[in-house]
Design an enzyme around this catalytic site. Structure first.
Site, mmCIF file in Angstrom:
data_model
loop_
_atom_site.group_PDB
_atom_site.id
_atom_site.type_symbol
_atom_site.label_atom_id
_atom_site.label_comp_id
_atom_site.label_asym_id
_atom_site.label_seq_id
_atom_site.Cartn_x
_atom_site.Cartn_y
_atom_site.Cartn_z
ATOM 1 N N ALA A 79 -7.850 5.205 12.547
ATOM 2 C CA ALA A 79 -7.571 6.640 12.299
ATOM 3 C C ALA A 79 -6.398 6.475 11.436
ATOM 4 C CB ALA A 79 -7.215 7.703 13.461
ATOM 5 N N ASP A 80 -6.382 7.312 10.440
ATOM 6 C CA ASP A 80 -5.146 7.534 9.536
ATOM 7 C C ASP A 80 -4.989 8.679 8.863
ATOM 8 O OD1 ASP A 80 -2.994 5.139 8.371
ATOM 9 O OD2 ASP A 80 -3.744 6.410 6.683
ATOM 10 N N GLN A 81 -3.883 8.950 8.751
ATOM 11 C CA GLN A 81 -3.627 10.382 8.070
ATOM 12 C C GLN A 81 -2.401 10.371 6.848
ATOM 13 O OE1 GLN A 81 -0.693 13.021 10.135
ATOM 14 N NE2 GLN A 81 -2.406 14.418 10.460
ATOM 15 N N GLY A 116 -8.243 10.930 8.609
ATOM 16 C CA GLY A 116 -9.435 10.062 8.432
ATOM 17 C C GLY A 116 -9.548 9.247 9.707
#
Length: 203
Positions: A79-81, A116
């Site tokens: 996960a990433d933001q 994401g």
């Protein structure tokens, strides 16, 4: 194993994020945490990508792939933001001065969060998704910025926008458009839909 999770092994979350861990735990999923050993900024630079949504998904995929390479047979969640405001991409602020600069730049403007996620098993990308939220920050005076930073403490430098919406950061906003889980950095509904489709959930 929980009553909800039907997999033979727990999921792996390739993240140190306490918030993401809490979201998975509250949803009743069985998981372990194995942080990814990647250089996010180096991957971002070498990718040539400029859009926040593309970068969020790429980094989520790379995190999941790195952990998958040492976790045979396991479903790994990356996960990433990213935060984008008027064509500028923001990273986590460096110290209190950086947090204050972020807040001045975001004050009175609407910015976009891209969250994401990716799921990889044995090096194969099985699922990816990017979700969007739009956040409108109220006009902040220097006094309000100082008061917020004094109250928030180190938490102001722990997230990309210098705020945590689930905590004191909620005071900074006049309008929010988007999914709560996206704002917290893990689009939970599409993730659960994928896992359900794989027969991994009892609900």
């Amino acid at each position: 194993m929980t009553a909800v999770w039907r997999g033979s092994n727990p999921l792996i979350l390739a993240s140190r994020s306490q918030v993401r861990q809490a979201l998975l735990a509250n949803a009743g999923l069985s998981f372990e945490t194995v942080p990814a050993a990647i250089d996010e900024r180096a991957i971002q630079r070498s990718s040539g990508l400029a859009r926040g949504d593309e970068i969020a998904v790429r980094l989520a995929c790379e995190k999941a792939r790195e952990v998958s390479s040492r976790s045979a047979g396991r479903y790994v969640i990356g996960a990433d933001q990213t935060l984008e405001c008027e064509d500028r991409l923001f990273n986590k602020p460096a110290g209190r001065a950086g947090a204050a600069e972020h807040l001045r730049a975001l004050s009175g403007r609407t910015h976009t969060l891209h969250a994401g996620i990716a799921i990889v098993r044995d090096g194969k990308l099985l699922f990816e998704n990017v979700s969007v939220a739009r956040m409108t920050m109220r006009e902040l005076s220097e006094e309000a910025i100082e008061a917020y930073l004094n109250a928030a403490g180190d938490a102001a430098t722990a997230s990309v926008g210098a705020y945590q919406l689930e905590k004191l950061g909620v005071h900074l906003f006049s309008r929010i458009d988007g999914d709560h889980f996206t704002i917290l950095g893990l689009p939970l509904l599409p993730l659960l839909a994928f896992l359900r489709g794989q027969g991994l959930l009892s609900l």
